[in-house]
Design a protein around this motif. Structure first.
Motif, PDB file in Angstrom:
ATOM      1  N   PRO A  31       0.817  -1.224   0.000  1.00 41.49           N
ATOM      2  CA  PRO A  31       0.000   0.000   0.000  1.00 41.49           C
ATOM      3  C   PRO A  31       0.851   1.275   0.000  1.00 41.49           C
ATOM      4  O   PRO A  31       0.451   2.282  -0.594  1.00 41.49           O
ATOM      5  N   THR A  40       0.899   1.760  -8.882  1.00 40.96           N
ATOM      6  CA  THR A  40       2.244   1.751  -8.316  1.00 40.96           C
ATOM      7  C   THR A  40       3.016   2.972  -8.791  1.00 40.96           C
ATOM      8  O   THR A  40       3.060   3.267  -9.988  1.00 40.96           O
ATOM      9  N   GLU A  79      -1.551  -2.332  -6.162  1.00 39.37           N
ATOM     10  CA  GLU A  79      -1.300  -2.903  -4.841  1.00 39.37           C
ATOM     11  C   GLU A  79      -1.562  -4.404  -4.875  1.00 39.37           C
ATOM     12  O   GLU A  79      -2.554  -4.862  -5.436  1.00 39.37           O
TER      13      GLU A  79
END
Length: 145
Positions: A31, A40, A79
């Protein structure tokens, strides 16, 4: 070299395979690695690729550093994704080398990275917390001219 890489190991990057001019590393996106778009952050993808590059170009023995690198982001990662970076030496000439790294999620390419390496003489300075020990005396900057 990888065992002393606190930055990469602290992010959970694992060295899966290594050989002459090659390396395969894995990282799970946490996270804390996700940006405001819920994908990301590119810096983490670059870091994974750069670490694979570093392992591959240091596989020959002499201390080798990046002379430059670039990355092309092909698809987003999210994630929980498990990313695998595979580095392969393309060529070495003199003290320089060129390495390509593919970052994948499964079979899907997430990014393509090209790194240019340079072997340096001697051994890296011990970490003393004093960054002046890491400067190259022969480097000329705009401010030093």
């Amino acid at each position: 070299m990888f065992s002393a890489d606190e930055a990469s190991r602290g992010l959970g990057i694992e060295l899966l395979e290594h050989g002459a001019g090659t390396a395969v590393l894995r990282m799970t996106v946490t996270p804390a690695m996700v940006n405001g778009h819920k994908i990301t952050h590119g810096g983490y993808v670059f870091l994974l690729a750069d670490t694979a590059f570093a392992c591959a170009c240091n596989s020959h023995g002499p201390v080798t550093v990046a002379a430059g690198a670039d990355i092309t982001f092909v698809a987003p990662a999210y994630e929980g994704d498990v990313l695998v970076a595979t580095a392969e030496e393309r060529t070495r000439f003199g003290r320089s080398g060129i390495y390509d790294v593919s970052v994948r999620r499964g079979e899907e390419v997430i990014a393509e990275f090209r790194g240019r390496s340079r072997s340096i003489t001697g051994t890296p300075p011990e970490s003393t917390g004093d960054t002046t020990a890491h400067r190259t005396p022969s480097t000329t900057t705009k401010e030093s001219r």
